[in-house]
Design an enzyme around this catalytic site. Structure first.
Site, mmCIF file in Angstrom:
data_model
loop_
_atom_site.group_PDB
_atom_site.id
_atom_site.type_symbol
_atom_site.label_atom_id
_atom_site.label_comp_id
_atom_site.label_asym_id
_atom_site.label_seq_id
_atom_site.Cartn_x
_atom_site.Cartn_y
_atom_site.Cartn_z
ATOM 1 N N LYS A 21 -28.965 22.275 20.402
ATOM 2 C CA LYS A 21 -28.276 21.194 21.108
ATOM 3 C C LYS A 21 -26.909 20.922 20.494
ATOM 4 O O LYS A 21 -25.966 20.630 21.185
ATOM 5 C CB LYS A 21 -29.104 19.900 21.079
ATOM 6 C CG LYS A 21 -30.549 20.062 21.533
ATOM 7 C CD LYS A 21 -30.688 20.307 23.017
ATOM 8 C CE LYS A 21 -32.056 20.839 23.417
ATOM 9 N NZ LYS A 21 -33.191 20.045 23.031
ATOM 10 N N TRP A 49 -39.830 14.041 25.262
ATOM 11 C CA TRP A 49 -40.014 14.661 23.942
ATOM 12 C C TRP A 49 -40.885 13.790 23.060
ATOM 13 O O TRP A 49 -41.733 14.292 22.312
ATOM 14 C CB TRP A 49 -38.664 14.948 23.284
ATOM 15 C CG TRP A 49 -37.834 15.907 24.088
ATOM 16 C CD1 TRP A 49 -36.631 15.661 24.661
ATOM 17 C CD2 TRP A 49 -38.169 17.264 24.451
ATOM 18 N NE1 TRP A 49 -36.191 16.766 25.346
ATOM 19 C CE2 TRP A 49 -37.113 17.768 25.232
ATOM 20 C CE3 TRP A 49 -39.267 18.096 24.183
ATOM 21 C CZ2 TRP A 49 -37.106 19.067 25.755
ATOM 22 C CZ3 TRP A 49 -39.257 19.395 24.694
ATOM 23 C CH2 TRP A 49 -38.192 19.860 25.463
ATOM 24 N N ASP A 60 -37.128 12.959 15.203
ATOM 25 C CA ASP A 60 -36.697 14.118 15.986
ATOM 26 C C ASP A 60 -35.243 13.865 16.369
ATOM 27 O O ASP A 60 -34.953 13.069 17.244
ATOM 28 C CB ASP A 60 -37.582 14.257 17.236
ATOM 29 C CG ASP A 60 -37.094 15.380 18.161
ATOM 30 O OD1 ASP A 60 -36.092 16.046 17.844
ATOM 31 O OD2 ASP A 60 -37.734 15.576 19.214
HETATM 32 C C1 LIG Z 1 -34.730 20.121 23.211
HETATM 33 C C2 LIG Z 1 -35.501 19.111 22.475
HETATM 34 C C3 LIG Z 1 -36.751 19.388 21.903
HETATM 35 C C4 LIG Z 1 -37.434 20.736 22.056
HETATM 36 O O1 LIG Z 1 -36.804 21.694 21.297
HETATM 37 P P1 LIG Z 1 -37.348 23.181 21.221
HETATM 38 O O2 LIG Z 1 -36.531 23.753 20.126
HETATM 39 O O3 LIG Z 1 -37.102 23.811 22.559
HETATM 40 O O4 LIG Z 1 -38.803 23.137 20.907
HETATM 41 C C5 LIG Z 1 -37.388 18.398 21.188
HETATM 42 N N1 LIG Z 1 -36.837 17.185 21.057
HETATM 43 C C6 LIG Z 1 -35.645 16.873 21.603
HETATM 44 C C7 LIG Z 1 -35.078 15.496 21.405
HETATM 45 C C8 LIG Z 1 -34.939 17.817 22.322
HETATM 46 O O5 LIG Z 1 -33.754 17.523 22.868
#
Ligand SMILES: *Cc1c(COP(=O)(O)O)cnc(C)c1O
Length: 359
Positions: free
Chosen positions: A190, A99, A166
């Site tokens: 998540k 990511w 993030d």
């Molecule tokens: C799942 C995830 C993403 C991507 O998320 P989307 O909503 O599918 O774009 C980005 N960063 C992290 C840390 C993730 O776990």
């Protein structure tokens, strides 16, 4: 049989949040219509989004001067939206996994990227140490929890420049000091809701003082649009926002972030202890970098050929979502907020039973 749901995302949600969402889909607040068929500008839906914002502010103890936004496009859209709005010349990124790499790739479309440290040399199995954030960059970006590799930075970072994080996969799993961040983003699927909505917490001062001035930013890509319109510039993801609100109500009811952190630590401890004391299984991550949310492990070399069999065995016990990401292999148990301790114990029991049979 009710499953023990270890999915990495979309992932387990509190039962009450799912039930209340189902009710709202059938008849929202007794108004004789589904939440799916009313205006996002109705007073009924405005109350939903207002409550969701208020709950985030309360649960995360968000100080004055921050805005909470609900946008579409997933966390992945934030990878480009952040640099589009804030990368003037150079930004610093910590490279701790897939990511982070995706975020770096997008940032490079807008300017220079300085990687302050990387754990790519060992397949992202640790959090790099001993790095510093340069003071001549527009912002510093990091991923607090690396969902695929199972590493986590479980503390806030002091920085000479604005911090962008993030937080997708450990958002609301522990207390954070929001005042240390200029911008936090998290895909809801998540830990705080279903897929379809991304939560953004943005500091007003950062937006006003640090946004690029000499680049045309398309309306939908401009954070200011969404701040000014309270996430209502266009139709926001109404149903996911409703479920996020219900998930936060649950989180508040069980005692908020301090309480959930305690539970998350306990769950992770049970599983990591089992892994560390196992003849068959072994963790893939350096101990001081271990995530409380995504616990990655494999079978030791001499038992490698048993991995498939364990997944099958686990299924017979109702344990699902344990297959590791292809870039790590083996197993990944995601132990998000809504996963009960009983599920972790069921997994550990299955590991012991399988070990007795095969080791
Ligand atoms: C799942 C995830 C993403 C991507 O998320 P989307 O909503 O599918 O774009 C980005 N960063 C992290 C840390 C993730 O776990």
């Amino acid at each position: 049989m009710k499953k023990h749901n270890f999915n990495a995302g979309p992932a387990i949600l509190p039962q009450i949040a799912i039930e209340n969402t189902a009710k709202a889909v059938l008849d929202f607040n007794g108004i004789g219509m589904s939440i799916l068929e009313i205006s996002h500008r109705s007073k009924e839906f405005q109350a939903v989004i207002d409550e969701a914002v208020a709950l985030f502010k309360e649960i995360l103890n968000i100080p004055e001067g921050y805005h909470v936004l609900f946008l579409g496009g997933g966390a992945s859209t934030q990878f480009s939206m952040v640099p589009f709005n804030f990368l003037k010349k150079k930004a610093a990124y910590l490279e701790t996994g897939v990511w982070a790499k995706k975020a770096i790739k997008e940032a490079k479309l807008f300017g220079e990227v300085q990687i302050v440290a990387s754990s790519a040399d060992k397949n992202f199995s640790y959090i790099p140490k001993g790095w510093t954030i340069p003071s001549d960059v527009d912002y510093f970006h990091f991923t607090s929890n690396n969902t695929i590799y199972g590493t986590e930075i479980r503390h806030d970072i002091d920085s000479p420049v604005p911090v962008v994080c993030d937080m997708s996969s450990d958002f609301c799993s522990r207390p954070v000091d929001v005042s240390k961040y200029a911008l936090i983003y998290a895909g809801a699927q998540k830990n705080v809701g279903p897929a379809g909505v991304t939560v953004i917490i943005i500091k007003e001062e950062f937006l006003n003082q640090c946004q690029v001035k000499d680049r045309v930013i398309p309306t939908m890509t401009n954070y200011k649009t969404h701040v000014d319109e309270g996430s209502m510039f266009n139709t926001p993801p109404v149903l996911p926002i409703f479920t996020v609100k219900e998930t936060l109500k649950w989180l508040k009811s069980i005692g908020g972030l301090a309480a959930i952190e305690k539970m998350n630590i306990e769950k992770a401890q049970i599983l990591y202890d089992a892994i560390d004391n196992s003849k068959m299984f072994v963790g893939t991550v350096e101990k001081d970098s271990r995530s409380l949310m995504n616990i990655c492990f494999v079978m030791k070399e001499q038992y490698k050929d048993k991995e498939e069999a364990f997944l099958e065995f686990a299924k017979t016990k109702g344990l699902v979502g344990l297959k590791g990401h292809r870039s790590v292999g083996g197993f990944r148990a995601s132990t998000y907020n809504a996963l009960p301790k009983e599920s972790v114990i069921a997994l550990v029991d299955a590991m012991h039973e399988f070990e007795k049979m095969h080791a």
